[in-house]
Design a protein around this motif. Sequence first.
Motif, short mmCIF file in Angstrom:
data_model
loop_
_atom_site.label_atom_id
_atom_site.label_comp_id
_atom_site.label_asym_id
_atom_site.label_seq_id
_atom_site.Cartn_x
_atom_site.Cartn_y
_atom_site.Cartn_z
N TYR A 134 14.20 21.66 38.96
CA TYR A 134 14.24 20.35 39.60
C TYR A 134 14.17 20.42 41.13
O TYR A 134 13.72 19.47 41.77
N LYS A 135 14.63 21.53 41.73
CA LYS A 135 14.74 21.61 43.18
C LYS A 135 13.74 22.58 43.81
O LYS A 135 13.74 22.73 45.02
N LEU A 200 17.48 13.78 34.21
CA LEU A 200 18.81 14.38 34.36
C LEU A 200 19.76 13.89 33.27
O LEU A 200 20.62 14.64 32.81
N SER A 232 14.57 12.98 38.70
CA SER A 232 13.48 13.81 38.20
C SER A 232 12.62 12.99 37.27
O SER A 232 12.97 11.88 36.89
#
Length: 246
Positions: A134-135, A200, A232
Motif C-alpha cells: 500500500y505504501k 483496508l 487504497s
Amino acid sequence: MEELDSQPQPELSVEELMASREAPAEAPAQPSQEDAQLKAVLEAIIYVAEEPLTVVQISAALEQPAERVREVLNQLIAEFDHPAHGVSIREVAGGFKMATKPEHHEAVRNFVKSLKPPLKLSLPALETLAVIAYKQPVTGPEILEIRGVQGAGVLKTLLDRKLIAVAGRKNVIGKPMLYKTTKEFLIQFGLKDLSELPSLKEFEEIRRMALSDVEPPAPAAEAPAEAPSEPSPEAVAEPAPESQES
C-alpha cells in the motif's frame, strides 16, 4: 371421354406441395436458460467443495427441487464424461465430487511434483507485505513506524521468497533502502495489478480471520499492529493461505 382423360392435370400450388410432404422431425429441445444457469452453478459449487456434496445439500442450498437438481446434475456428469474433459464428476460416499480422470493420473502426478511448495506466510509477514504493497516504495524505518515492531527478519523472508525487492535508496540521512512488491507478489495473490489490492477494510477482515486461524500466539516482539490508514483501491483480491513462518 378419352380426350378429357388425356388432358394435363392442373399444377399444384406451392402451399399444396408443402402440405403434401411429410412434416420434418422436430429438432431436439434446447435446454432453457434457467437450466443452463443451474448447470453452471452446480459445476462451480462441486468444483470448490472439499467434501462430496449430496443432492439434498445442493437442493437445500440453491432452493431448488431435488428432482430438478438430480436431472441437471446427470446432464453435467454426461458432459464431463466426454474424452475432451480431463476431469469428471463422480459419486463418492453418497455425494458428488470433481476429480481428475484415472487415465490422466500419471501426467497429473508428474506435474504436481514439479510445482513449487505452496506459499505460506505468518501474520507478521502478511502485515509487513501489506504495508509495502500500500505504501511502496517504503523504507524499513517507515514500516517500523507503521507496525510499531521490528521486522528485519520478516523483510528477509519476503525478499527470499521474491515477494518484495529493493527499489533503490531514499535520499534522506542514512539513505535507507526502499522496498516494493514484485511480479511474483502479483502472481501469488492472483492480482492483475496493484489497483486490485483489497481495501483496508477488507484487509482488516483478512487479518482478523488469519489471526483466528493461527494456533500458537505470535511472539510479543511481532504483536500485530494496526493496518495502514492510507486509503487504497477498492478491488477485492484473495491472498494466499497464511501459516507460521519456519
